[in-house]
Scaffold this motif. Structure first.
Motif, short mmCIF file in Angstrom:
data_model
loop_
_atom_site.label_atom_id
_atom_site.label_comp_id
_atom_site.label_asym_id
_atom_site.label_seq_id
_atom_site.Cartn_x
_atom_site.Cartn_y
_atom_site.Cartn_z
N GLN A 12 45.59 44.94 34.29
CA GLN A 12 46.06 45.95 35.24
C GLN A 12 45.98 47.35 34.64
O GLN A 12 46.08 48.35 35.34
N ARG A 14 43.78 50.16 32.77
CA ARG A 14 42.39 50.58 32.54
C ARG A 14 42.09 50.83 31.06
O ARG A 14 40.99 50.60 30.61
N SER A 19 41.37 46.58 27.08
CA SER A 19 40.27 47.55 27.06
C SER A 19 39.95 47.98 25.62
O SER A 19 38.78 47.99 25.22
N ASN A 35 36.57 47.84 35.18
CA ASN A 35 38.00 47.58 35.27
C ASN A 35 38.27 46.97 36.65
O ASN A 35 38.17 47.66 37.66
N VAL A 37 40.83 46.30 38.17
CA VAL A 37 41.91 46.97 38.88
C VAL A 37 41.38 48.10 39.78
O VAL A 37 42.03 48.48 40.76
N ASP A 38 40.20 48.61 39.50
CA ASP A 38 39.61 49.70 40.28
C ASP A 38 38.89 49.23 41.54
O ASP A 38 38.38 50.06 42.30
N TYR A 39 38.81 47.94 41.76
CA TYR A 39 38.05 47.39 42.88
C TYR A 39 38.93 46.53 43.77
O TYR A 39 39.84 45.84 43.29
N LYS A 40 38.62 46.56 45.05
CA LYS A 40 39.28 45.66 46.00
C LYS A 40 38.43 44.40 46.10
O LYS A 40 37.33 44.42 46.66
N GLN A 52 34.95 44.89 47.70
CA GLN A 52 33.96 45.43 46.76
C GLN A 52 33.39 44.38 45.82
O GLN A 52 32.77 44.71 44.82
N TYR A 80 43.56 38.97 38.49
CA TYR A 80 42.31 39.68 38.75
C TYR A 80 41.11 38.83 38.34
O TYR A 80 40.14 38.69 39.07
#
Length: 142
Positions: A12, A14, A19, A35, A37-40, A52, A80
């Protein structure tokens, strides 16, 4: 454009520990970090216009080596990563990953009970997808 290595950060955060560990491991190599978390990316059988998954999956199709990094949440991989793996397995283009390398590392305060089950799932996923599983986890335990 051909991408040699794609690093999937399934945390969660980045720029958190997962990372940083991936960046340290890949130091000196060209790679693209994604990452999650940056995508649906929705669950299997959910259909929304802003999903996405295809965008991220297309990046994997261009890679030679996919490295998955996940924190241990509740003694297993992050939600995720689990959702992403399930979606890949349901993709009509699943077979386009054949021949690629795939690895996973698990990190956390004490991820030891999560390492074997998560690694086993990814190794099995690699086998079903005709990918080459490269075990790198031992390089992260220290």
């Amino acid at each position: 454009m051909k991408i040699n290595i794609v690093f999937i950060n399934a945390s969660q955060n980045r720029s958190g520990t997962t990372s940083r560990m991936g960046q340290n491991y890949l130091n000196g190599r060209k790679y693209q970090q994604i990452n999650l978390v940056d995508y649906k990316i929705y669950q299997i059988n959910q259909s929304y216009s802003d999903d996405q998954f295809d965008e991220v999956f297309a990046k994997l199709q261009q890679a030679d080596w996919i490295i998955l990094g996940t924190p241990a949440y509740w003694h297993y991989m992050s939600g995720y990563l689990k959702t992403f793996i399930e979606r890949i397995g349901q993709s009509k283009d699943f077979n386009t990953l054949a021949g690629k390398k795939i690895s996973v590392f698990i990190q956390g305060t004490d991820p030891t009970d999560a390492i074997k089950p998560v690694t086993d799932v990814i190794a099995r996923f690699a086998s079903v997808a005709n990918m080459n599983f490269v075990d790198i986890q031992e390089q992260f335990i220290n």
